[in-house]
Design a protein around this motif. Structure first.
Motif, PDB file in Angstrom:
ATOM      1  N   VAL A 197       0.756  -1.359   0.123  1.00  0.00           N
ATOM      2  CA  VAL A 197      -0.106   0.006   0.045  1.00  0.00           C
ATOM      3  C   VAL A 197       0.723   1.279   0.110  1.00  0.00           C
ATOM      4  CG1 VAL A 197      -1.790  -1.089   1.387  1.00  0.00           C
ATOM      5  CG2 VAL A 197      -0.420   0.298   2.727  1.00  0.00           C
ATOM      6  N   ALA A 198       0.294   2.178  -0.482  1.00  0.00           N
ATOM      7  CA  ALA A 198       0.633   3.794  -0.456  1.00  0.00           C
ATOM      8  C   ALA A 198       0.004   4.301   0.844  1.00  0.00           C
ATOM      9  CB  ALA A 198       0.679   4.309  -1.548  1.00  0.00           C
ATOM     10  N   LEU A 199       0.381   4.724   1.913  1.00  0.00           N
ATOM     11  CA  LEU A 199      -0.451   5.288   2.979  1.00  0.00           C
ATOM     12  C   LEU A 199       0.441   6.636   3.306  1.00  0.00           C
ATOM     13  CD1 LEU A 199      -2.836   4.478   4.807  1.00  0.00           C
ATOM     14  CD2 LEU A 199      -1.056   4.019   6.504  1.00  0.00           C
ATOM     15  N   ALA A 200      -0.184   7.764   3.079  1.00  0.00           N
ATOM     16  CA  ALA A 200       0.365   9.000   3.279  1.00  0.00           C
ATOM     17  C   ALA A 200      -0.947  10.243   3.308  1.00  0.00           C
ATOM     18  CB  ALA A 200       1.366   9.324   2.423  1.00  0.00           C
ATOM     19  N   GLU A 221       1.568  14.531  -1.409  1.00  0.00           N
ATOM     20  CA  GLU A 221       2.307  13.541  -0.452  1.00  0.00           C
ATOM     21  C   GLU A 221       2.004  11.912  -0.764  1.00  0.00           C
ATOM     22  OE1 GLU A 221       3.197  12.969   4.320  1.00  0.00           O
ATOM     23  OE2 GLU A 221       2.245  14.493   3.622  1.00  0.00           O
ATOM     24  N   GLN A 222       0.811  11.781  -0.823  1.00  0.00           N
ATOM     25  CA  GLN A 222       0.227  10.381  -1.022  1.00  0.00           C
ATOM     26  C   GLN A 222       0.794  10.015  -2.456  1.00  0.00           C
ATOM     27  OE1 GLN A 222      -2.382   8.660  -2.770  1.00  0.00           O
ATOM     28  NE2 GLN A 222      -2.024   6.902  -1.574  1.00  0.00           N
ATOM     29  N   ALA A 223       0.434  10.797  -3.328  1.00  0.00           N
ATOM     30  CA  ALA A 223       0.733  10.383  -4.704  1.00  0.00           C
ATOM     31  C   ALA A 223       2.179  10.152  -4.979  1.00  0.00           C
ATOM     32  CB  ALA A 223       0.438  11.611  -5.720  1.00  0.00           C
ATOM     33  N   LEU A 224       3.061  11.146  -4.190  1.00  0.00           N
ATOM     34  CA  LEU A 224       4.502  10.739  -4.382  1.00  0.00           C
ATOM     35  C   LEU A 224       4.879   9.311  -3.987  1.00  0.00           C
ATOM     36  CD1 LEU A 224       6.134  14.129  -3.145  1.00  0.00           C
ATOM     37  CD2 LEU A 224       6.294  13.001  -5.279  1.00  0.00           C
ATOM     38  N   VAL A 225       4.276   8.801  -2.810  1.00  0.00           N
ATOM     39  CA  VAL A 225       4.556   7.481  -2.370  1.00  0.00           C
ATOM     40  C   VAL A 225       3.912   6.226  -3.473  1.00  0.00           C
ATOM     41  CG1 VAL A 225       4.116   5.868  -0.473  1.00  0.00           C
ATOM     42  CG2 VAL A 225       4.319   8.268  -0.100  1.00  0.00           C
ATOM     43  N   ALA A 226       2.718   6.710  -4.045  1.00  0.00           N
ATOM     44  CA  ALA A 226       2.074   5.751  -4.786  1.00  0.00           C
ATOM     45  C   ALA A 226       3.000   5.576  -5.976  1.00  0.00           C
ATOM     46  CB  ALA A 226       0.653   6.306  -4.927  1.00  0.00           C
ATOM     47  N   VAL A 240       1.593  -4.127 -12.000  1.00  0.00           N
ATOM     48  CA  VAL A 240       0.554  -3.795 -10.863  1.00  0.00           C
ATOM     49  C   VAL A 240      -0.682  -3.643 -10.935  1.00  0.00           C
ATOM     50  CG1 VAL A 240       0.525  -2.235  -8.663  1.00  0.00           C
ATOM     51  CG2 VAL A 240       2.909  -3.014  -9.695  1.00  0.00           C
ATOM     52  N   LEU A 241      -1.566  -4.040 -10.348  1.00  0.00           N
ATOM     53  CA  LEU A 241      -3.110  -3.533 -10.310  1.00  0.00           C
ATOM     54  C   LEU A 241      -3.221  -2.560  -9.274  1.00  0.00           C
ATOM     55  CD1 LEU A 241      -4.869  -7.080 -10.868  1.00  0.00           C
ATOM     56  CD2 LEU A 241      -4.415  -5.308 -12.456  1.00  0.00           C
ATOM     57  N   GLU A 242      -3.931  -1.514  -9.360  1.00  0.00           N
ATOM     58  CA  GLU A 242      -4.027  -0.384  -8.250  1.00  0.00           C
ATOM     59  C   GLU A 242      -5.344   0.111  -8.240  1.00  0.00           C
ATOM     60  OE1 GLU A 242      -2.652   4.383  -8.372  1.00  0.00           O
ATOM     61  OE2 GLU A 242      -1.887   3.109  -9.946  1.00  0.00           O
ATOM     62  N   ASP A 243      -5.618   0.133  -6.731  1.00  0.00           N
ATOM     63  CA  ASP A 243      -7.082   0.661  -6.468  1.00  0.00           C
ATOM     64  C   ASP A 243      -6.742   1.750  -5.522  1.00  0.00           C
ATOM     65  OD1 ASP A 243      -9.497   0.700  -5.811  1.00  0.00           O
ATOM     66  OD2 ASP A 243      -9.623  -0.873  -4.441  1.00  0.00           O
ATOM     67  N   LYS A 257      -4.972   6.306   1.183  1.00  0.00           N
ATOM     68  CA  LYS A 257      -4.423   4.783   0.972  1.00  0.00           C
ATOM     69  C   LYS A 257      -4.682   4.545  -0.470  1.00  0.00           C
ATOM     70  CE  LYS A 257      -4.788   0.078   2.799  1.00  0.00           C
ATOM     71  NZ  LYS A 257      -5.588  -0.498   3.697  1.00  0.00           N
ATOM     72  N   THR A 258      -3.656   4.081  -1.054  1.00  0.00           N
ATOM     73  CA  THR A 258      -3.762   3.352  -2.348  1.00  0.00           C
ATOM     74  C   THR A 258      -3.344   2.004  -2.172  1.00  0.00           C
ATOM     75  OG1 THR A 258      -3.413   5.331  -3.778  1.00  0.00           O
ATOM     76  CG2 THR A 258      -3.089   3.230  -4.783  1.00  0.00           C
ATOM     77  N   GLU A 259      -3.925   0.957  -2.660  1.00  0.00           N
ATOM     78  CA  GLU A 259      -3.611  -0.518  -2.549  1.00  0.00           C
ATOM     79  C   GLU A 259      -3.141  -1.011  -3.917  1.00  0.00           C
ATOM     80  OE1 GLU A 259      -7.276  -2.440  -1.409  1.00  0.00           O
ATOM     81  OE2 GLU A 259      -6.907  -1.885   0.636  1.00  0.00           O
ATOM     82  N   PHE A 260      -2.226  -1.938  -3.825  1.00  0.00           N
ATOM     83  CA  PHE A 260      -1.405  -2.272  -5.104  1.00  0.00           C
ATOM     84  C   PHE A 260      -1.440  -4.090  -4.930  1.00  0.00           C
ATOM     85  CE2 PHE A 260       0.634   1.780  -4.361  1.00  0.00           C
ATOM     86  CZ  PHE A 260       0.296   2.521  -5.617  1.00  0.00           C
ATOM     87  N   ARG A 261      -1.551  -4.652  -6.066  1.00  0.00           N
ATOM     88  CA  ARG A 261      -1.614  -6.188  -6.057  1.00  0.00           C
ATOM     89  C   ARG A 261      -0.855  -6.777  -7.312  1.00  0.00           C
ATOM     90  NH1 ARG A 261      -6.784  -4.904  -5.849  1.00  0.00           N
ATOM     91  NH2 ARG A 261      -6.988  -5.634  -7.981  1.00  0.00           N
TER      92      ARG A 261
END
Length: 368
Positions: A197-200, A221-226, A240-243, A257-261
């Motif tokens: 996940v990207a959590l920021a 800030e969150q987009a930079l992590v994602a 990667v699949l992104e949600d 939060k963005t989730e990645f699989r």
């Protein structure tokens, strides 16, 4: 509720006094914790992330891997699930520890603010000069430990309070004793199927409700992590699949939060993936290598295992490791609490200061 078989927490606390290597943890959404206990022998100390590829046990890794802070791996010689079962495993222990009394811990905010403001000015300068896109500034707070303090009782309080987090208490002679309740997944999965996940971005709840909107600073800030996570995985030819992003609750705070699989052909590549991702911009900065060096030289203290990662790994089974946030290091006389926040060129010192105070409340709330 805790079962009647567990009338106090002295059995678990005594494992610490006897310098036993163990971990007690609760996965998000679960009701029963798991105890991992090493019976004896040398504790595993790893010097590289890739050494995790074929390992099994409970791992505690530092923010910055070095000789003073190796990766600690606690062997799962005994695994016990559920309060009743854990009480049976630890009932042979004895200790004088008792449950925590109703004690309110206060922070000397004036002196702490002066030190934080000084560090903020050091960090914000290269951000506004365009040298860095993001830097994470953290701080620690030491509070005196009362004689009645019980680590196991604090763990239990955290389990009751933070059902969406990864809650843990662990000890080893190398790392000391750590307790935390972290919302941020670093990596989970099994058999080549992975999640991260990207959590920021952080703001308080509004009347116990999630906020409806986010400002540009938090979204950036969150987009930079994602973007970093996607870029790092793409560099290893991983699709990667992104949600997301979407708003989630963590304790009394909200985050984006963005989730990645994703999948890997090699099923035993946990260490390689960790090396690819850690430390993410959520705890370090961008560009990563330069930001890491800047933090080491200018933050003013050694993070040790704060903002490293922690959790259960199994090369042939399930892996669940989390970023070690909202945590404390339990010393002989003091409790050291940690909190941090991501800085951009637009960051305001007072807003960032309040964010760290809000994060510190996660641990302060379970000490009562």
């Amino acid at each position: 509720m805790i079962p009647s078989e567990v009338t106090n927490f002295s059995g678990i606390d005594s494992l610490i006094h006897q310098q036993r290597s163990f971990a007690l943890y609760l996965l998000p959404g679960n009701n029963e914790p798991t105890l991992v206990l090493q019976e004896g022998g040398d504790m595993g100390q790893l010097k590289s992330y890739t050494e995790l590829n074929d390992k099994k046990g409970f791992v505690l890794a530092p923010f910055c891997l070095n000789e003073s802070h190796p990766i600690v791996l606690i062997r799962a010689d005994i695994v016990s699930v559920g309060w009743k079962s854990i009480a049976g495993v630890t009932s042979f222990q004895s200790s004088a520890c008792s449950a925590n009394k109703e004690t309110v811990f206060m922070l000397d905010k004036e002196d702490l603010y002066y030190a934080y403001n000084k560090s903020f000015n050091v960090f914000i300068k290269p951000l506004r000069e365009g040298i860095f896109e993001k830097l994470v500034l953290s701080r620690k707070v030491n509070i005196k430990k009362t004689s009645e303090f019980s680590p196991a009782k604090a763990f239990y309080n955290a389990c009751r309070r933070y059902k969406r987090a990864f809650v843990y208490l662990c000890h080893s002679p190398q790392s000391g004793t750590w307790l935390g309740s972290t919302p941020e997944l670093l990596l989970s999965g099994q058999l080549g199927h992975w999640n991260t996940v990207a959590l920021a971005g952080t703001q308080p709840l509004i009347g116990n409700n999630l906020p409806d909107s986010w400002n540009d600073k938090n979204r950036k800030e969150q987009a930079l992590v994602a973007d970093y996570i996607k870029s790092q995985l793409a560099s290893a030819n991983i699709d990667v699949l992104e949600d997301g992003p979407f708003t989630v609750q963590a304790g009394d705070l909200a985050h984006l939060k963005t989730e990645f699989r994703f999948e890997t052909a090699d099923r035993r590549c946990l260490g390689n993936l960790v090396e690819l991702l850690h430390p993410t911009p959520a705890i370090c900065g961008l560009p990563r290598k330069e930001a890491l060096q800047f933090i080491k030289e200018n933050e003013g203290y050694d993070r040790s295992y704060y903002s490293g990662f922690i959790g259960m790994i199994d090369a042939d089974g399930r892996n669940d490791i989390y970023v070690n946030l909202r945590c404390m290091n339990i010393g002989e006389n003091d409790l050291t609490l940690f909190a941090g926040g991501g800085l951009l060129d637009s960051s305001d010192v007072d807003q960032e200061w309040e964010e760290t105070n809000d994060k510190l409340q996660t641990m302060l709330a379970i000490l009562k």
